[in-house]
Structures are given as C-alpha cells and as structure tokens.
Design a protein around this motif. Structure first.
Motif, short mmCIF file in Angstrom:
data_model
loop_
_atom_site.label_atom_id
_atom_site.label_comp_id
_atom_site.label_asym_id
_atom_site.label_seq_id
_atom_site.Cartn_x
_atom_site.Cartn_y
_atom_site.Cartn_z
N HIS A 22 0.89 -1.16 0.00
CA HIS A 22 0.00 0.00 0.00
C HIS A 22 0.93 1.21 0.00
O HIS A 22 1.56 1.52 1.00
N ILE A 23 1.04 1.86 -1.15
CA ILE A 23 2.07 2.89 -1.39
C ILE A 23 1.43 4.27 -1.49
O ILE A 23 0.39 4.43 -2.14
N LEU A 24 2.09 5.24 -0.90
CA LEU A 24 1.67 6.63 -0.95
C LEU A 24 2.62 7.38 -1.87
O LEU A 24 3.85 7.28 -1.71
N LEU A 25 2.08 8.10 -2.85
CA LEU A 25 2.90 8.91 -3.76
C LEU A 25 2.52 10.37 -3.58
O LEU A 25 1.41 10.77 -3.92
N PHE A 26 3.43 11.17 -3.00
CA PHE A 26 3.29 12.62 -2.93
C PHE A 26 4.10 13.19 -4.08
O PHE A 26 5.26 12.81 -4.27
N TYR A 27 3.50 14.11 -4.84
CA TYR A 27 4.26 14.68 -5.96
C TYR A 27 3.99 16.16 -6.12
O TYR A 27 2.98 16.69 -5.67
N THR A 180 6.23 5.48 1.42
CA THR A 180 5.92 6.82 0.92
C THR A 180 6.97 7.21 -0.10
O THR A 180 8.16 7.18 0.18
N ILE A 181 6.49 7.56 -1.29
CA ILE A 181 7.36 8.07 -2.35
C ILE A 181 7.15 9.58 -2.43
O ILE A 181 6.02 10.04 -2.51
N TYR A 182 8.25 10.31 -2.38
CA TYR A 182 8.22 11.75 -2.62
C TYR A 182 8.81 11.99 -3.99
O TYR A 182 9.97 11.70 -4.22
N ALA A 183 8.00 12.52 -4.89
CA ALA A 183 8.46 12.84 -6.24
C ALA A 183 8.38 14.35 -6.40
O ALA A 183 7.32 14.88 -6.71
N THR A 184 9.47 15.02 -6.13
CA THR A 184 9.47 16.47 -6.19
C THR A 184 9.67 16.90 -7.63
O THR A 184 8.78 16.75 -8.44
N LYS A 185 10.83 17.39 -7.97
CA LYS A 185 11.12 17.76 -9.35
C LYS A 185 11.45 16.51 -10.14
O LYS A 185 11.85 15.49 -9.58
N PHE A 186 11.36 16.63 -11.47
CA PHE A 186 11.62 15.49 -12.34
C PHE A 186 12.98 14.88 -12.03
O PHE A 186 13.98 15.56 -11.99
N GLY A 187 12.98 13.57 -11.78
CA GLY A 187 14.21 12.84 -11.53
C GLY A 187 14.70 12.94 -10.09
O GLY A 187 15.71 12.35 -9.76
N GLU A 188 14.00 13.66 -9.25
CA GLU A 188 14.40 13.78 -7.86
C GLU A 188 13.32 13.14 -6.99
O GLU A 188 12.17 13.03 -7.39
#
Length: 195
Positions: A22-27, A180-188
């Motif tokens: 069960h994965i959380l993606l914040f972007y 929890t995945i944090y996807a800020t800027k592209f590739g980071e």
C-alpha cells in the motif's frame, strides 16, 4: 525502516516490488508522477496482474498517454488494464462519503486478483470534507490490507491537499501506508518504507 534516497529512488523502488504494498505517492511534478504511476502499472502487467488506473481526468486522454508511454493497446482490449474516470463534485461530507463508497464498490467489483490499482477514491482533497473522507478510506484500506490480493498506489498532488491542516493530513497518510514516495522535481525524490 529502509530509505531509498538517490535520484532514481522512486523508479528503483517501484521496480523492486516483490510483494503487495500500500504505497503513498506525494508529488509536485505531475508528469514525473505519471512516469512513476505508469511504471508501477507496466510492472504489474508484465507480472500478469490486472491493473486499474483511477482518475478524475478524461479516461480517453489517459489511455492515449498510456499508449504513448509504450503500454500496448491489447492490454486495454483484453481488460487487463482499465482506466476508470470518477467524478465526485459534492462538498457535503455525507454526499462525498456516499458517492465514494459507490465508486469503491464499482471498482472493487471489477477487480480480479492479483491486481494493481493507482489512484484515489475522492478526487478533490482540497477541502476539509474531501480530505477527511479520503483519509478515512485510506485507514480502512490499510487496516484490512492483509486480506488484499494486490498492490495499491495512492497519489496526491501536494499543491491540492487541503492547506490548513496539510502537515497533519500528510502525517496521517504516511502512517496508513507501507511506503511513501516523494516525487518532487523530475528525476528527484525519495522513498521511505518499512522493510
């Protein structure tokens, strides 16, 4: 607790999944988030899992984006991949809850394990009512996740989370997911999970 904190962390993590999560993606960057979501789906399809992508966007446009990402049309034709558009324009908490329950029942009724789901059941989390209903669904999902026969990635655009309690909402969401995945800027980005 394991931490993936290099530039390729979100994609590496999605590629490393071997058990249901069960994965959380914040972007912040929607296109970067979409690459992560589509990779999660592609890996599921490669593993013979049935996949559902839940969105408030036009489903036809999303299918075209999947095709341009390289997902073959036959997955849609065979029903292995479904894009389900949901609309919940209500503002009253009871109406949001009622509509979201109906949408969840419809989605779960189409689900054949093993599966992967990407999305969220309450499209608008910019209000206190929308966010509180979504969080309740997240808690229930996480509490009974062991009974589940698939993985779920719940996606949140950070700029659209209700602002007055955003920090609290985010913490509550983190507590109700395995990673929890944090996807800020592209590739980071980074990934924080219980291993």
């Amino acid at each position: 607790m394991c931490v993936y904190d290099t530039i390729s962390a979100p994609i590496r993590y999605v590629d490393s999944l071997e058990k249901k999560q069960h994965i959380l993606l914040f972007y912040e960057d929607q296109e970067y988030a979409r690459i992560i979501e589509f990779r999660f789906i592609k890996n599921g399809l490669d593993s013979q899992e049935n996949c559902i992508y839940v969105t408030d966007e036009d489903s036809g446009q999303v299918v075209l984006k999947f095709l341009s990402y390289g997902i073959p049309l036959h997955y849609f034709q065979s029903g292995k991949l479904q894009v389900i558009q949901i609309r919940n324009m209500f503002t009253d908490k009871n109406e949001i809850t009622s509509r979201s329950k109906k949408d969840a029942e419809m989605i779960l009724g189409q689900l054949i394990p093993p599966f992967r789901i990407v999305g969220r059941i309450v499209p608008n989390v910019s209000t206190i009512n929308g966010m509180s209903v979504e969080l309740e669904f997240e808690r229930k999902t996480h509490d009974c996740f062991e009974e589940s026969r698939g993985s779920i990635m719940c996606t949140y655009d950070l700029s659209k989370i209700e602002k007055t309690q955003r920090k609290k909402w985010m913490e509550d969401l983190r507590q109700n997911h395995h990673a929890t995945i944090y996807a800020t800027k592209f590739g980071e980005g980074g990934v924080f999970c219980s291993c």
